[in-house]
Design a protein around this motif. Structure first.
Motif, mmCIF file in Angstrom:
data_model
loop_
_atom_site.group_PDB
_atom_site.id
_atom_site.type_symbol
_atom_site.label_atom_id
_atom_site.label_comp_id
_atom_site.label_asym_id
_atom_site.label_seq_id
_atom_site.Cartn_x
_atom_site.Cartn_y
_atom_site.Cartn_z
ATOM 1 N N THR A 92 0.836 -1.201 0.000
ATOM 2 C CA THR A 92 0.000 0.000 0.000
ATOM 3 C C THR A 92 0.874 1.255 0.000
ATOM 4 O O THR A 92 0.646 2.187 -0.776
ATOM 5 C CB THR A 92 -0.946 0.006 1.219
ATOM 6 O OG1 THR A 92 -1.758 -1.174 1.174
ATOM 7 C CG2 THR A 92 -1.817 1.248 1.239
ATOM 8 N N ILE A 96 1.182 4.158 -3.067
ATOM 9 C CA ILE A 96 0.994 5.592 -2.834
ATOM 10 C C ILE A 96 2.220 6.369 -3.328
ATOM 11 O O ILE A 96 2.094 7.406 -3.986
ATOM 12 C CB ILE A 96 0.716 5.865 -1.343
ATOM 13 C CG1 ILE A 96 -0.664 5.309 -0.960
ATOM 14 C CG2 ILE A 96 0.821 7.358 -1.019
ATOM 15 C CD1 ILE A 96 -0.913 5.254 0.542
ATOM 16 N N CYS A 97 3.405 5.850 -3.034
ATOM 17 C CA CYS A 97 4.637 6.522 -3.457
ATOM 18 C C CYS A 97 4.794 6.541 -4.971
ATOM 19 O O CYS A 97 5.209 7.553 -5.546
ATOM 20 C CB CYS A 97 5.848 5.858 -2.814
ATOM 21 S SG CYS A 97 5.904 6.092 -1.029
ATOM 22 N N GLY A 100 2.519 9.128 -6.357
ATOM 23 C CA GLY A 100 3.120 10.445 -6.150
ATOM 24 C C GLY A 100 4.235 10.725 -7.137
ATOM 25 O O GLY A 100 4.336 11.824 -7.686
#
Length: 111
Positions: A92, A96-97, A100
């Motif tokens: 997870t 997310i990284c 980004g």
């Protein structure tokens, strides 16, 4: 530069950086021979060179976008080389990284 070639640059940089850092880790933490430092240093030099090929006019932006790729590649290393399966929280966080990083890398910029 196209997205696939950009991704290839970042993937290559991640492999080179992780391999170089792992060589130092193996020497310092696992008692491997100091000769591991030779390929480690070479690998880190390749990593730095590859990042100069990233399609960004600013080093900080290239490094920031690379960070997400590095995190995902580190978890792949954990799984494939160190034989430890990333857990749900690892995956997870990496997702997310990477999202980004994609925003930083592919966002439209004013000229």
């Amino acid at each position: 530069m196209t997205a696939p070639s950009t991704l290839a640059i970042y993937a290559g940089a991640a492999i080179a950086e992780i391999a170089g850092c792992f060589a130092v880790w193996a020497w310092m933490r696992q008692g491997a021979s100091a000769l591991w430092l030779i390929p480690g240093i070479l690998s880190l030099a390749v990593f730095a060179w590859l990042l100069t090929l990233a399609p960004s006019d600013f080093a900080g932006r290239a490094y920031a976008a690379y960070g997400g790729v590095y995190i995902a590649a580190s978890l792949a290393w954990l799984w494939l080389v160190e034989k430890q399966h990333p857990d749900t929280w690892d995956m997870t966080g990496a997702a997310i990284c990477v999202l980004g990083a994609a925003i930083i890398l592919f966002a439209p910029r004013a000229a």
